[in-house]
Each structure stands twice: as C-alpha cells, then as structure tokens.
Scaffold this motif. Structure first.
Motif, PDB file in Angstrom:
ATOM      1  N   GLY A 106       0.786  -1.218   0.000  1.00 33.27           N
ATOM      2  CA  GLY A 106       0.000   0.000   0.000  1.00 33.27           C
ATOM      3  C   GLY A 106       0.823   1.276   0.000  1.00 33.27           C
ATOM      4  O   GLY A 106       0.287   2.363  -0.198  1.00 33.27           O
ATOM      5  N   PHE A 107       2.128   1.161   0.196  1.00 33.56           N
ATOM      6  CA  PHE A 107       3.024   2.315   0.174  1.00 33.56           C
ATOM      7  C   PHE A 107       4.452   1.826  -0.011  1.00 33.56           C
ATOM      8  O   PHE A 107       4.764   0.663   0.237  1.00 33.56           O
ATOM      9  N   ASN A 108       5.305   2.730  -0.465  1.00 28.42           N
ATOM     10  CA  ASN A 108       6.729   2.441  -0.572  1.00 28.42           C
ATOM     11  C   ASN A 108       7.420   3.104   0.612  1.00 28.42           C
ATOM     12  O   ASN A 108       7.412   4.336   0.738  1.00 28.42           O
ATOM     13  N   GLN A 109       8.012   2.308   1.483  1.00 27.55           N
ATOM     14  CA  GLN A 109       8.629   2.849   2.696  1.00 27.55           C
ATOM     15  C   GLN A 109       9.755   3.818   2.372  1.00 27.55           C
ATOM     16  O   GLN A 109       9.991   4.785   3.105  1.00 27.55           O
ATOM     17  N   ALA A 110      10.466   3.597   1.259  1.00 26.55           N
ATOM     18  CA  ALA A 110      11.554   4.496   0.885  1.00 26.55           C
ATOM     19  C   ALA A 110      11.026   5.876   0.498  1.00 26.55           C
ATOM     20  O   ALA A 110      11.689   6.894   0.736  1.00 26.55           O
ATOM     21  N   VAL A 111       9.841   5.925  -0.104  1.00 25.16           N
ATOM     22  CA  VAL A 111       9.233   7.210  -0.454  1.00 25.16           C
ATOM     23  C   VAL A 111       8.894   7.994   0.812  1.00 25.16           C
ATOM     24  O   VAL A 111       9.154   9.197   0.905  1.00 25.16           O
ATOM     25  N   LEU A 112       8.305   7.312   1.808  1.00 24.19           N
ATOM     26  CA  LEU A 112       7.936   7.992   3.052  1.00 24.19           C
ATOM     27  C   LEU A 112       9.168   8.513   3.781  1.00 24.19           C
ATOM     28  O   LEU A 112       9.153   9.635   4.310  1.00 24.19           O
ATOM     29  N   LEU A 113      10.227   7.722   3.823  1.00 20.15           N
ATOM     30  CA  LEU A 113      11.461   8.166   4.471  1.00 20.15           C
ATOM     31  C   LEU A 113      12.078   9.327   3.695  1.00 20.15           C
ATOM     32  O   LEU A 113      12.495  10.332   4.279  1.00 20.15           O
TER      33      LEU A 113
END
Length: 206
Positions: A106-113
């Motif tokens: 549901g999301f890319n953790q690298a994008v959020l970081l």
C-alpha cells in the motif's frame, strides 16, 4: 546509532575506536558505484525479535504502519545530516518497489522516508524516475553472494525522465550488502547522473 569509526565509503561501522575511519575490505576489493553511503542506526543481521529497531521496522514494512515513516524519516535526516552536504545534492530518489509488492503493502517505505529527508534538507523528491522492472526475490532471504545477481537488471530509469548531470541522493530503508543501492546507482550513472550518494534508515551488522 551508527558512529565513527567506519568505512569512509560504504559507512560500515568498526568495533574499535583505534581503527579509525578507513575503507573496508569489501570496498577495496569491489568499490561500489555510489560515492558515499550512510545510515542512521545498526540493524541486526540475524533475526532478533527483541531488537527495538527491528520491531519498529517490522511494524513499518510488514505491519503496514505507514505513519511510522514520518518519525523514522525525521530521525534519519537529523542524525545523518553531518555526513552530507545537502547544498551539493539536486534530487532525492527512493528505491522503488515492484508494482505487485507496492499494491500489497500500500506504500513504498523508501518514499515515506525520503519525503521527510527532503523536508528537513530542503531537497525535492521524485519517486517516478527509477522503476523496478522485475519482481525479484526478497533480499532478506538470500546470502550475500546471491544478492548482486538477484537485482542485476531489475531497475531502469523511466522513459522521458532525465537525470543528466544531477547529483542524486538514493534513499532506502535497510543497507545490507549494498547490492540494491549499487545496482540502482549503476543504472542512474549510466543514464547520465553525475553522482549518487546513499542514505538508509538502518544498516545490518553482525
């Protein structure tokens, strides 16, 4: 938190202060394509359910707790800022997920970081420049020797996207062997990027 002494290139921490900063054996034998890699915290290579950072990252990635991206990204940006000159960087690029894994999580953790790092350092982020062409086996289930072949050819720069002459910051959650970071860097440099540096939340240590 990862502190000196460490490898001047890949950021691998050393056990004893008397060793001083120097290139590690892996970087001497096979220098990576990126010019610098740094991480906020040490992450256990062997499964350790009691390790605090492992617990948090497991909840973040596999428990799908996207809200953890904000505090983790802020901590990474704050702790690692001394290692980087943000004024010398043009753009943040998160390591992409394959579309199938992105739909599952549901999301890319690298994008959020990377988004939090960009806010803290005043850098733009583009999550659409680098794409993942193939769905590779999870790196966590592979030996160090298997990791490079596993990601070879897995990434590409998207059509009509330009990184010519840019100095890029590649962001991901965990640095283990450096295979993923190195392959992404290789693709970006081949597409004309001037330089790629790497920032990750955690770095595995034995």
């Amino acid at each position: 938190m990862v502190r000196a002494p460490l490898c001047r290139l890949c950021g691998r921490p050393y056990r004893h202060e008397w060793q001083g900063d120097h290139l590690c054996g892996a970087c001497l034998l096979q220098p990576p394509s990126f010019s610098l890699a740094r991480s906020w915290a040490c992450y256990p290579r062997e499964p350790d359910p009691s390790h605090p950072l492992r617990q948090v990252i497991q909840r973040f990635k596999y428990g799908r707790q996207a809200s953890l991206g904000q505090p983790l990204g802020r901590l990474t940006a704050q702790a690692c800022r001394p290692w980087f000159r943000s004024s010398d960087l043009d753009l943040i690029i998160p390591v992409p997920l394959h579309s199938r894994r992105l739909r599952w999580r549901g999301f890319n953790q690298a994008v959020l970081l990377g988004r939090e790092v960009g806010k803290a350092w005043g850098l733009p982020l583009d999550p659409f420049i680098l794409t993942r062409k193939t769905e590779t086996a999870p790196q966590t289930g592979l030996s160090l020797k298997e990791r490079r072949p596993n990601v070879r050819g897995a990434f590409a720069v998207a059509p009509r996207r330009n990184v010519e002459g840019m100095r890029l910051l590649l962001v991901d959650d965990i640095y283990t062997s450096g295979a993923t970071a190195n392959e992404c860097t290789r693709v970006l440099l081949r597409s004309g990027a001037r330089e790629v540096q790497v920032l990750t939340l955690g770095r595995t240590v034995s």
